[in-house]
Design an enzyme around this catalytic site. Sequence first.
Site, PDB file in Angstrom:
ATOM      1  N   ASP A 159      33.358  64.595 -26.350  1.00  0.00           N
ATOM      2  CA  ASP A 159      33.794  65.277 -24.935  1.00  0.00           C
ATOM      3  C   ASP A 159      33.839  66.704 -24.891  1.00  0.00           C
ATOM      4  O   ASP A 159      33.288  67.158 -23.800  1.00  0.00           O
ATOM      5  CB  ASP A 159      35.148  64.515 -24.434  1.00  0.00           C
ATOM      6  CG  ASP A 159      35.131  62.942 -24.764  1.00  0.00           C
ATOM      7  OD1 ASP A 159      34.368  62.335 -24.339  1.00  0.00           O
ATOM      8  OD2 ASP A 159      36.143  62.646 -25.518  1.00  0.00           O
ATOM      9  N   HIS A 187      40.543  59.716 -24.650  1.00  0.00           N
ATOM     10  CA  HIS A 187      39.014  59.738 -24.684  1.00  0.00           C
ATOM     11  C   HIS A 187      38.748  58.201 -24.146  1.00  0.00           C
ATOM     12  O   HIS A 187      38.545  57.419 -24.328  1.00  0.00           O
ATOM     13  CB  HIS A 187      38.684  59.568 -26.202  1.00  0.00           C
ATOM     14  CG  HIS A 187      37.163  59.175 -26.210  1.00  0.00           C
ATOM     15  ND1 HIS A 187      36.323  59.984 -25.864  1.00  0.00           N
ATOM     16  CD2 HIS A 187      36.573  57.796 -26.769  1.00  0.00           C
ATOM     17  CE1 HIS A 187      35.257  59.400 -26.114  1.00  0.00           C
ATOM     18  NE2 HIS A 187      35.172  58.080 -26.540  1.00  0.00           N
TER      19      HIS A 187
HETATM   20  P1  NAX Z   1      28.522  49.773 -34.636  1.00  0.00           P
HETATM   21  O1  NAX Z   1      28.855  48.614 -34.010  1.00  0.00           O
HETATM   22  O2  NAX Z   1      27.195  50.244 -34.982  1.00  0.00           O
HETATM   23  O3  NAX Z   1      29.289  50.032 -36.079  1.00  0.00           O
HETATM   24  C1  NAX Z   1      30.605  49.435 -36.224  1.00  0.00           C
HETATM   25  C2  NAX Z   1      30.702  49.086 -37.649  1.00  0.00           C
HETATM   26  O4  NAX Z   1      32.128  49.030 -37.837  1.00  0.00           O
HETATM   27  C3  NAX Z   1      29.923  47.919 -37.622  1.00  0.00           C
HETATM   28  O5  NAX Z   1      29.251  48.009 -38.878  1.00  0.00           O
HETATM   29  C4  NAX Z   1      31.203  46.814 -38.173  1.00  0.00           C
HETATM   30  O6  NAX Z   1      30.747  45.903 -38.975  1.00  0.00           O
HETATM   31  C5  NAX Z   1      32.268  47.721 -38.801  1.00  0.00           C
HETATM   32  N1  NAX Z   1      33.570  47.165 -38.582  1.00  0.00           N
HETATM   33  C6  NAX Z   1      34.143  46.423 -37.825  1.00  0.00           C
HETATM   34  N2  NAX Z   1      35.368  45.917 -38.085  1.00  0.00           N
HETATM   35  C7  NAX Z   1      35.710  46.719 -39.251  1.00  0.00           C
HETATM   36  C8  NAX Z   1      36.832  46.914 -40.150  1.00  0.00           C
HETATM   37  N3  NAX Z   1      37.940  46.279 -39.632  1.00  0.00           N
HETATM   38  N4  NAX Z   1      36.714  47.538 -41.354  1.00  0.00           N
HETATM   39  C9  NAX Z   1      35.696  48.162 -41.400  1.00  0.00           C
HETATM   40  N5  NAX Z   1      34.489  48.025 -40.649  1.00  0.00           N
HETATM   41  C10 NAX Z   1      34.509  47.515 -39.591  1.00  0.00           C
HETATM   42  O7  NAX Z   1      29.279  50.959 -33.832  1.00  0.00           O
HETATM   43  P2  NAX Z   1      29.199  52.290 -33.651  1.00  0.00           P
HETATM   44  O8  NAX Z   1      28.147  52.885 -32.625  1.00  0.00           O
HETATM   45  O9  NAX Z   1      28.902  53.193 -35.097  1.00  0.00           O
HETATM   46  O10 NAX Z   1      30.424  52.911 -33.124  1.00  0.00           O
HETATM   47  C11 NAX Z   1      31.817  52.869 -33.464  1.00  0.00           C
HETATM   48  C12 NAX Z   1      32.935  53.132 -32.756  1.00  0.00           C
HETATM   49  O11 NAX Z   1      33.040  54.552 -32.381  1.00  0.00           O
HETATM   50  C13 NAX Z   1      32.872  52.216 -31.657  1.00  0.00           C
HETATM   51  O12 NAX Z   1      34.132  51.831 -31.531  1.00  0.00           O
HETATM   52  C14 NAX Z   1      32.708  53.010 -30.492  1.00  0.00           C
HETATM   53  O13 NAX Z   1      33.006  52.684 -29.275  1.00  0.00           O
HETATM   54  C15 NAX Z   1      33.337  54.458 -31.064  1.00  0.00           C
HETATM   55  N6  NAX Z   1      32.794  55.487 -30.366  1.00  0.00           N
HETATM   56  C16 NAX Z   1      33.809  56.716 -30.018  1.00  0.00           C
HETATM   57  C17 NAX Z   1      33.303  57.854 -29.521  1.00  0.00           C
HETATM   58  C18 NAX Z   1      34.642  59.016 -29.461  1.00  0.00           C
HETATM   59  O14 NAX Z   1      33.990  60.037 -28.875  1.00  0.00           O
HETATM   60  N7  NAX Z   1      35.687  58.873 -29.914  1.00  0.00           N
HETATM   61  C19 NAX Z   1      32.150  58.378 -29.060  1.00  0.00           C
HETATM   62  C20 NAX Z   1      31.053  57.470 -29.736  1.00  0.00           C
HETATM   63  C21 NAX Z   1      31.419  55.678 -30.119  1.00  0.00           C
HETATM   64  O15 NAX Z   1      31.238  55.183 -28.783  1.00  0.00           O
END
Ligand code: NAX
Length: 324
Positions: A159, A187
């Site tokens: 952000d 956030h």
């Molecule tokens: P993806 O869905 O591409 O990848 C997430 C991965 O996490 C998957 O491979 C899944 O198998 C794995 N996962 C789920 N549960 C798990 C667990 N218990 N232990 C280990 N791995 C696990 O998501 P992606 O685009 O990489 O985003 C990840 C997270 O970042 C999401 O929650 C998203 O909302 C968040 N974000 C946060 C941002 C921020 O500024 N704070 C911005 C970007 C993003 O939106």
Amino acid sequence: AQTPVKVTVTGAAGQIGYALLFRIASGQLLGADVPVKLSLLEIPQAVKAAAGTAMELDDCAFPLLSGIEVTDDANKAFDGTSVALLVGARPRTAGMERGDLLQANGGIFGPQGKAINDNAADDIRVLVVGNPANTNALIAQQHAPDVPAERFTAMTRLDHNRALSQLAAKLQVPVSEVRKMTIWGNHSATQYPDLFHAEVGGKIAAEQVDDAWLRDTFIPTVAKRGAAIIEARGASSAASAANAAIDHVYDWVNGTEWTSAAIPSDGSYGVPEGLISSFPVASRDGKWEIIQGLEIDAFSRERIDASVRELEEERAAVRELGLI
Ligand code: NAX
């Protein structure tokens, strides 16, 4: 040679993981002279995909990468780790209520917090990226009573970087000329990007833009940028999120005079103690410090309070669900 530093990335097979791991292995997270060992934590169904990414990491022959492990066991993943990037989370799907979302993430971040508590190195630093990031960080922290509370942080650096970029474009200056940007609060769409302390050319940014642009364009553009990226790319921010995670940890370890990070409140600026809320921060001697003494006018006060109220509601909800 220096002993390698262990870095754990959860959600390693996801899109942010893919954008993050190669940069960590190349030395951009901790510094160009610090060898790293990577641990990739995934759910069982995604371990194979993470192992594929590990193969590609091998194929880069990064001189600083001293080893890679791929696992679905949190105790193993966090064993001896110094940096934990908690990226994997349960996304909100259609029809999911906030309580369901918090419950599902409590099931991830509670056990991961405990595994960090029981296994991580004494100098552990945790950055939560997975949403709802601030409250997920709080849940993990509350399951790690032996780790100093301030080692749990959540990411608002994306952000912050979005705000830098929007302001620089508006004033037609390089981003490097913008100083003292701050994101306050959660956030989420309630976050408050503050131009009343930001400076360009040594002068307050808010005085160089008109009020309507600040209120009706700048703030909503920054706060809703994630949705705009999804709309344009058909997928959520990944490389920019990974970049922000690198910036956050690099500055935490190596120091900075001013950035934004969500860290546990000590009560500064009227933010209730313990909430993991975004503040203007400096990093000195490897520790975040909230920048003190800023004057907050009525316009900013109202917006900071609204975002902090949302964080209080999330904390109350996870307490009610027994997640903390
Ligand atoms: P993806 O869905 O591409 O990848 C997430 C991965 O996490 C998957 O491979 C899944 O198998 C794995 N996962 C789920 N549960 C798990 C667990 N218990 N232990 C280990 N791995 C696990 O998501 P992606 O685009 O990489 O985003 C990840 C997270 O970042 C999401 O929650 C998203 O909302 C968040 N974000 C946060 C941002 C921020 O500024 N704070 C911005 C970007 C993003 O939106």
